[in-house]
Motif scaffolding. Structure first.
Motif, short mmCIF file in Angstrom:
data_model
loop_
_atom_site.label_atom_id
_atom_site.label_comp_id
_atom_site.label_asym_id
_atom_site.label_seq_id
_atom_site.Cartn_x
_atom_site.Cartn_y
_atom_site.Cartn_z
N LYS A 1 -43.88 9.58 5.81
CA LYS A 1 -43.20 9.98 4.58
C LYS A 1 -42.06 10.93 4.92
CE LYS A 1 -44.43 10.93 -0.15
NZ LYS A 1 -45.53 11.21 -1.06
N LYS A 2 -40.92 10.62 4.33
CA LYS A 2 -39.76 11.45 4.65
C LYS A 2 -39.81 12.74 3.85
CE LYS A 2 -36.32 8.32 6.36
NZ LYS A 2 -35.34 7.32 5.99
N LEU A 3 -39.54 13.80 4.54
CA LEU A 3 -39.47 15.10 3.85
C LEU A 3 -38.10 15.21 3.19
CD1 LEU A 3 -41.08 17.10 6.73
CD2 LEU A 3 -42.02 16.96 4.45
N PRO A 4 -38.01 16.06 2.19
CA PRO A 4 -36.68 16.25 1.58
C PRO A 4 -35.66 16.71 2.61
CG PRO A 4 -38.29 17.86 0.79
CD PRO A 4 -39.04 16.82 1.51
N LYS A 5 -34.44 16.37 2.37
CA LYS A 5 -33.40 16.63 3.37
C LYS A 5 -33.17 18.12 3.55
CE LYS A 5 -30.16 12.96 4.25
NZ LYS A 5 -28.79 12.49 4.03
N LYS A 6 -32.91 18.45 4.79
CA LYS A 6 -32.52 19.83 5.08
C LYS A 6 -31.12 20.07 4.53
CE LYS A 6 -34.53 21.14 9.44
NZ LYS A 6 -34.23 21.41 10.84
N THR A 7 -30.90 21.25 4.01
CA THR A 7 -29.56 21.56 3.55
C THR A 7 -28.75 22.07 4.74
OG1 THR A 7 -30.46 23.66 2.87
CG2 THR A 7 -30.04 22.06 1.14
N VAL A 8 -27.69 21.36 5.03
CA VAL A 8 -26.86 21.73 6.18
C VAL A 8 -25.52 22.25 5.67
CG1 VAL A 8 -25.90 20.95 8.35
CG2 VAL A 8 -27.96 19.88 7.44
N CYS A 9 -25.13 23.40 6.18
CA CYS A 9 -23.85 23.98 5.77
C CYS A 9 -22.84 23.72 6.87
CB CYS A 9 -23.97 25.48 5.54
SG CYS A 9 -25.30 25.91 4.44
N HIS A 10 -21.63 23.47 6.43
CA HIS A 10 -20.55 23.33 7.39
C HIS A 10 -20.17 24.72 7.89
CE1 HIS A 10 -16.82 22.07 9.22
NE2 HIS A 10 -17.27 20.85 9.15
N ARG A 11 -20.15 24.88 9.21
CA ARG A 11 -20.01 26.23 9.76
C ARG A 11 -18.65 26.85 9.43
NH1 ARG A 11 -21.56 26.67 15.91
NH2 ARG A 11 -23.59 25.90 15.24
N LYS A 12 -17.64 26.00 9.51
CA LYS A 12 -16.28 26.52 9.26
C LYS A 12 -16.15 27.03 7.84
CE LYS A 12 -12.69 24.52 12.13
NZ LYS A 12 -11.79 23.37 12.26
N VAL B 1 -18.47 28.05 5.84
CA VAL B 1 -19.26 29.27 5.64
C VAL B 1 -18.49 30.47 6.16
CG1 VAL B 1 -21.34 30.48 6.37
CG2 VAL B 1 -21.48 28.10 5.69
N ARG B 2 -17.90 30.32 7.36
CA ARG B 2 -17.19 31.46 7.96
C ARG B 2 -16.01 31.87 7.09
NH1 ARG B 2 -15.58 29.92 13.67
NH2 ARG B 2 -17.72 29.16 13.84
N ARG B 3 -15.30 30.86 6.61
CA ARG B 3 -14.12 31.16 5.80
C ARG B 3 -14.52 31.89 4.51
NH1 ARG B 3 -11.27 25.93 4.57
NH2 ARG B 3 -11.56 25.55 6.79
N SER B 4 -15.56 31.41 3.89
CA SER B 4 -15.97 32.05 2.63
C SER B 4 -16.46 33.47 2.88
CB SER B 4 -17.05 31.22 1.94
OG SER B 4 -18.15 31.09 2.80
#
Lengths: 320, 180
Positions: free
Chosen positions: B87-98, B100-103
């Motif tokens: 059974k597939k677990l819900p997807k991991k939330t992945v943030c784009h590193r660039k 995130v850094r900019r914000s």
């Protein structure tokens, strides 16, 4: 002399204005009186009166218009706006949020202009959703139990928009989420020992993490201990339970209440074990004996008879 | 929400079946092997109590399946083991590193008042703790929102308490048996 001057004055006054005549009259009767003051007294009063009259006249005309704009029209807008807004939220948000909206109605009336603006913007979508919302509301009202629940809920839902707080669906959803989290945290506080004295989310989370880790370590430790205690893995749980039934009263005599759950557990567990015939280590008759009078069995030295030769072998292996 | 006796009983049954499966393969081996077997079977028993309804139990089953696939399959024979393991677990939330850094930079540039600063600090602390909780609870990194995480933590703690209670009573009983 007096009479002559008065007559003269009166004569003069024929082509004087009423105001000037009055001034002259005052000056005559009270010689020390300052004419400027008199002028101040008499003159402005009439002017003022005129002004007031004019103001009243205009006001009398204007006021109904103003009121019509502000109160009558406004209340119409507000009423409908509120209604729409609430319905809108019925559709969009869950019951809690709806509840909040109900509670916020008063507060909203202060911020109704905002809402009406919003409603004007989203009036089309609202009219579409209106029918749905009506159905939902009917469902809600039909469900008497739900209504009572809601009325009970009002006691402890503190999420409400105060003056100046946003009432759009996003911030209300955010507030509801925070409320949910704090509610769960309260449950956690009850569950985790020593957590009820800590205030603040960070401290509580710390405590929870520590507790979970300690439980995990306990599991590790207990499995290690069990592995060390049992040289073979075949020391089955059911005879351990049987032993526990026998030994528990001996070890925990001062606290019989704490032992009770294990009795229940074990006694409830037996039928299953007996059905699973492969791992029967004590026959039903002896089991009855153990459950009915455990202490006497054990004290009389009958306990070894209850166990299978398998367990006795184990004991001999252990050197007990 | 204390562990109930019915929960304990069910856990005991499951654990026992797990140990029975192990029995032929790990008789008369060293302590660490046995310990591992006991731990694994106890974990699977605990996770299977929830029948795959919770995120943490699914994650735990998948983790143990990676270690010992045979045991998990045997133990979960009652339930649909395949569906649980795969059974597939819900997807991991992945943030784009660039991004995130900019914000973050933009956030730093904004001048803040003292109260805002304190609030931000508190928020950061809570966030770090939440991250820690995620790493402690199995499958925590898959739980996207905080409400779900705390709910699962609640359930996980209750299950762990059940496990610990049962195991401790059994260890006590075993020790008492040896002493005698």
């Amino acid at each position: 002399m007096n009479g002559a001057t008065e007559a003269e004055l009166l004569l003069n006054c024929t082509d004087m204005s009423v105001l000037e005549r009055q001034k002259a009259h005052l000056k005559y009767h009270h010689p020390g009186f300052d004419p400027t003051l008199a002028g101040f007294l008499s003159g402005p009063s009439t002017i003022n009166g005129g002004e007031i009259d004019g103001f009243l006249g205009t006001a009398g005309l204007d006021l109904p218009v103003i009121y019509g704009e502000t109160t009558v029209e406004g209340s119409c807008q507000f009423g409908s706006g509120n209604f729409k807004k609430r319905k809108f939220d019925c559709v969009e948000c869950n019951e809690v949020k709806k509840m909040m909206m109900m509670m916020n109605r008063e507060d909203e009336e202060e911020e109704k202009s905002k809402i009406t603006e919003q409603n004007n913007e989203s009036s089309k979508s609202i009219t579409k959703m209106k029918n749905k919302a009506k159905k939902e509301q009917n469902n809600c009202s039909n469900d008497s139990s739900k209504v009572t629940k809601e009325s009970q809920k009002t006691d402890y839902i503190h999420v409400r928009a105060r003056r100046g707080q946003a009432t759009d669906s996003h911030s209300i959803a955010e507030r509801a989420r925070r409320e949910k989290i704090s509610e769960r945290m309260k449950y956690l506080q009850d569950l985790v020992p020593g957590c009820d004295k800590i205030t603040g989310k960070a401290g509580m989370l710390d405590e929870i993490i520590n507790y979970v880790q300690s439980l995990q370590r306990q599991v590790e430790f207990l499995s290690m201990k069990l592995a060390a205690v049992n040289p073979r893995l075949d020391l089955d749980i059911d005879d351990i339970i049987a032993k526990e039934v026998v030994s528990a009263p001996m070890t925990n005599l001062p606290l019989p209440t704490t032992v009770m759950p294990s009795y229940e557990m074990v006694n409830a567990g037996y039928p299953y074990e007996m059905v699973n015939s492969g791992y029967l280590h004590c026959n039903p008759m002896q089991q009855v004996a153990t459950s009915s009078d455990q202490l006497s069995c054990f004290n009389n030295g009958e306990a070894p008879l209850m166990w299978d030769s398998d367990v006795q072998n184990l004991y001999s292996n252990l050197g007990v | 929400m204390q562990p109930t006796s019915s929960m304990k009983e069910e856990f005991l049954k499951k654990w026992q079946t797990g140990l029975q499966i192990f029995r032929p393969s790990i008789d008369n081996t060293n302590v660490t092997e046995r310990k591992k077997a006991i731990k694994l079977s106890a974990d699977v028993a605990m996770a299977s109590l929830r029948k795959g309804t919770t995120c943490w139990s699914r994650a735990l089953i998948q983790k143990t399946a990676a270690e010992d696939n045979f045991l998990v399959r045997q133990m979960l024979s009652g339930i649909k083991a395949e569906t649980l393991i795969n059974k597939k677990l819900p997807k991991k939330t992945v943030c784009h590193r660039k991004i995130v850094r900019r914000s973050k930079k933009i956030l730093l540039r904004r001048s803040r008042s003292a109260s805002e600063e304190a609030a931000a600090k508190a928020k950061k602390l809570v966030k770090r703790r939440t991250q820690g909780l995620r790493s402690v609870v199995p499958g925590g990194e898959f739980m996207s929102n905080d409400v779900l995480l705390i709910q699962e933590t609640l359930d996980y703690i209750v299950s762990l308490q059940t496990q610990v209670n049962v195991m401790r009573s059994i260890v006590d009983a075993a020790e008492a048996g040896i002493e005698r």
